[in-house]
Scaffold this active site. Structure first.
Site: not given
Ligand SMILES: [Zn+2]
Length: 425
Positions: A92, A157
């Protein structure tokens, strides 16, 4: 032997630089922005396919809907006796914000002046591309591994969604883990972060007209505004923060890193009522020799003392909710701290590999940021952070990564894998 391998690795990476950059361009083209998240399915599919083509067994599962983790394992020829390795990276990327502030396309890789530009180049699709490319070159350079190599491409994350924790909960482990999040190719441990909610809640709800009776002599109503009571709690947190700054320290951190930030406050229901509830969202930083359990216990103990000195709070005790598995779903997150043992065999080997490729000794220290590495460390796996990309670049407008740095990182990674996974336990 090591010199011979190094030469082969360096030559291959330099000659096939365009292939690596194309791989990175592919990864950047998937807009895996978090939040809002729930958009990593396609890129994770791409990564799983890539790993399968290069003889990795893969496993994939939804951590959240449309946000799957991928784990690829290349079994060593003698996994029982040789060291295993986890390479962990998140797929991400940070929010983009105002796209018009960018001078280059956000999700299309631009190659200019020795840098590649695009969201995620530095944090951390560059490192993920390097990891995948290393996995591919292992086969093509005929580098056989005796120990197992495991690649984890995790989600979440950026929004404190512990994709990495999910890998650990599924039982994925190894003798050493490398989190390749951007560290400017320094070897880092990290401090920890936990967020939490402190809530003041009145047992009763009063109309605004009752305020004079609860404030003035002879009113005979024992009530209070939760918002006003929260002012005492915030003052208490400031005391504790100052006390920590004076009394706590840890090598590699500036004194006072252990901040308690009152980040968000919510409370009250309407101007016609006395606020019967107030919630404070705090962000707490702590050192590697502390745990989130220990620091939250310190905060609760201190604030409960503050509350005991208040006649109303004594009867309306503070409520606490610490951490969480997602800033999006639960408005809470935890990043455990990571102690780092510079004497550990794998860390020494990584430092040697860095120096061999870079010709300069590696810098060993503490990250100014937090990564998923804390979860791996907390699970008992010796872990360090080591990846290309500068902290300033992460989350920035016109995010970029130095191409030479990416190449050096890829070489160091390949050299390290080839050594560590062929070292006897
Ligand atoms: Zn990152």
């Amino acid at each position: 032997m090591k010199k011979e391998i190094e030469n082969r690795i360096s030559k291959a990476v330099d000659e096939r630089k365009e292939e690596l950059l194309q791989l990175l361009a592919d990864l950047v083209s998937f807009p895996t922005v978090s939040p809002p998240a729930r958009n990593t399915g396609e890129v994770q599919n791409y990564i799983a396919n890539f790993l399968e083509v290069h003889q990795f067994e893969t496993d994939s599962w939804d951590v959240f809907p449309k946000d799957p983790n991928v784990v690829g394992i290349k079994r060593g020829t003698d996994g029982l006796h040789y060291h295993s390795l986890i390479i962990n990276g998140h797929i991400d990327v940070a929010e983009v914000g105002d796209e018009s502030a960018w001078t280059v396309p956000v999700f299309k890789l631009t190659n200019k002046d020795g840098f590649v530009f695009g969201r995620g180049t530095s944090d951390m699709k560059g490192a993920v591309a390097a990891t995948l490319f290393a996995a591919k070159l292992l086969k093509e350079l005929n580098i056989e591994l005796k120990g197992d190599l495991q690649i984890q491409s995790v989600i979440g994350e950026e929004a404190g969604e512990a994709g990495t924790l999910s890998c650990l909960e599924k039982g994925y482990t190894a003798d050493f883990a490398l989190v390749v999040d951007g560290s400017n190719r320094q070897i880092h441990g990290q401090g920890g972060v936990i967020t939490g909610w402190i809530t003041i809640k009145s047992k009763e709800v009063f109309h605004d007209a009752m305020r004079m009776k609860m404030l003035h002599a002879g009113g005979l109503i024992k009530g209070a505004s939760a918002i006003e009571k929260m002012m005492k709690i915030i003052a208490g947190l400031q005391d504790l923060e100052r006390h920590w700054a004076v009394t706590k320290q840890y090598p590699g951190f500036a004194p006072g890193t252990t901040t308690i930030n009152p980040a968000v406050i919510e409370g009250g229901r309407h101007a016609a009522f006395i606020a019967d509830e107030c919630r404070l969202w705090v962000t707490v930083h702590f050192y590697p020799n502390e745990t989130y359990e220990s620091v939250t216990a310190e905060i609760e103990e201190h604030l409960n003392q503050v509350a005991m000195s208040d006649l109303w709070l004594r009867e309306n005790p503070l409520q606490y909710r610490w951490g969480g598995k997602s800033m999006i779903e639960e408005r809470g997150e935890i990043f455990p701290a990571l102690k780092m043992d510079a004497e550990q065999a794998a860390v020494q080997l990584l430092a040697e590999c860095h120096q061999q490729i870079d010709k300069n000794p590696v810098i060993i220290g503490m990250s100014k940021s937090v990564t998923d590495a804390g979860w791996l460390g907390a699970a008992g796996i010796p872990t360090v952070i080591y990846g290309p990309g500068k902290l300033e670049e992460a989350h920035s407008v016109d995010e970029k990564l130095n191409i030479e740095e990416l190449l050096s990182f890829t070489k160091t990674l390949l050299l390290f894998i080839s050594q560590w996974c062929n070292t006897k336990k």
